[in-house]
Design a protein around this motif. Structure first.
Motif, PDB file in Angstrom:
ATOM      1  N   ASN A  45      -4.545  -1.737  -6.210  1.00  0.00           N
ATOM      2  CA  ASN A  45      -3.376  -2.602  -6.131  1.00  0.00           C
ATOM      3  C   ASN A  45      -2.346  -2.193  -7.184  1.00  0.00           C
ATOM      4  O   ASN A  45      -2.254  -2.781  -8.251  1.00  0.00           O
ATOM      5  CB  ASN A  45      -3.803  -4.057  -6.334  1.00  0.00           C
ATOM      6  N   VAL A  90       1.904  -1.081  -7.684  1.00  0.00           N
ATOM      7  CA  VAL A  90       3.177  -1.570  -7.144  1.00  0.00           C
ATOM      8  C   VAL A  90       3.551  -0.965  -5.794  1.00  0.00           C
ATOM      9  O   VAL A  90       3.702  -1.661  -4.810  1.00  0.00           O
ATOM     10  CB  VAL A  90       4.315  -1.340  -8.165  1.00  0.00           C
ATOM     11  N   GLY A  91       3.701   0.321  -5.720  1.00  0.00           N
ATOM     12  CA  GLY A  91       4.166   0.948  -4.488  1.00  0.00           C
ATOM     13  C   GLY A  91       3.138   0.995  -3.389  1.00  0.00           C
ATOM     14  O   GLY A  91       3.436   0.790  -2.218  1.00  0.00           O
ATOM     15  N   SER A 122       0.349  -0.960  -2.838  1.00  0.00           N
ATOM     16  CA  SER A 122      -0.068  -2.237  -2.252  1.00  0.00           C
ATOM     17  C   SER A 122       0.974  -2.788  -1.295  1.00  0.00           C
ATOM     18  O   SER A 122       0.635  -3.462  -0.317  1.00  0.00           O
ATOM     19  CB  SER A 122      -0.384  -3.257  -3.346  1.00  0.00           C
ATOM     20  N   SER A 123       2.252  -2.491  -1.536  1.00  0.00           N
ATOM     21  CA  SER A 123       3.290  -3.004  -0.635  1.00  0.00           C
ATOM     22  C   SER A 123       3.156  -2.417   0.764  1.00  0.00           C
ATOM     23  O   SER A 123       3.552  -3.044   1.745  1.00  0.00           O
ATOM     24  CB  SER A 123       4.681  -2.719  -1.205  1.00  0.00           C
ATOM     25  N   ASN A 182       0.184  -4.798   2.202  1.00  0.00           N
ATOM     26  CA  ASN A 182       0.366  -6.251   2.230  1.00  0.00           C
ATOM     27  C   ASN A 182       1.065  -6.712   3.497  1.00  0.00           C
ATOM     28  O   ASN A 182       0.807  -7.791   4.001  1.00  0.00           O
ATOM     29  CB  ASN A 182       1.146  -6.718   0.996  1.00  0.00           C
ATOM     30  N   GLN A 183       1.949  -5.888   4.021  1.00  0.00           N
ATOM     31  CA  GLN A 183       2.716  -6.268   5.209  1.00  0.00           C
ATOM     32  C   GLN A 183       1.936  -6.059   6.497  1.00  0.00           C
ATOM     33  O   GLN A 183       2.170  -6.735   7.477  1.00  0.00           O
ATOM     34  CB  GLN A 183       4.004  -5.455   5.278  1.00  0.00           C
TER      35      GLN A 183
END
Length: 135
Positions: free
Chosen positions: A66, A68-69, A71-72, A75-76
């Motif tokens: 997890n 920053v870049g 996990s995004s 997550n979606q």
């Protein structure tokens, strides 16, 4: 060398699925993406990973930390396993669980192909162009 030491200490040297490939050219790398089902990335810090995106575009299920870049991306789309960095025990449990669920591997891989389409060079340039227009 550190990873080989860990493998020997844990008596894992007879597991044929562990390979250290070293540096690969583009053709060899693409072959690895398409010949495997699961991609693992254990970064502690990573803003955005082209390697993860390439694995997704190749239809691989991903187990990642997890950051920053990275996990995004997941997550979606609910298309991978995202674990907190430096949590080796949970990471191993989640990876083993995924390895024992071929249907979920396939589902994640299919979703990852669709998610990766949102990050093509064309889509990225189009989004950047729209940002510039709105300045």
């Amino acid at each position: 060398i550190e990873l080989i030491k860990i493998i020997v200490e844990n008596q894992l040297e007879n597991i044929h699925s562990i390979e250290f490939l070293g540096s690969l050219n583009d053709v060899e790398l693409k072959k690895q993406y398409y010949c495997n089902q699961i991609y693992v990335q254990t970064s502690v810090f990573e803003e955005f990973s082209m390697a993860v995106l390439e694995a997704m575009a190749s239809g691989m299920a991903c187990v990642v930390t997890n950051t920053v870049g990275i996990s995004s991306l997941f997550n979606q789309s609910n298309s991978g396993v995202v674990i907190s960095p430096r949590n080796e025990k949970v990471f191993a449990q989640k990876l083993e669980s995924l390895l024992n669920n071929p249907k979920l591997i396939q589902e994640y891989g299919s979703r990852n192909i669709e998610t990766a389409k949102k990050f093509t060079w064309y889509e990225t340039a189009r989004k950047f162009y729209n940002v510039i227009l709105n300045i």
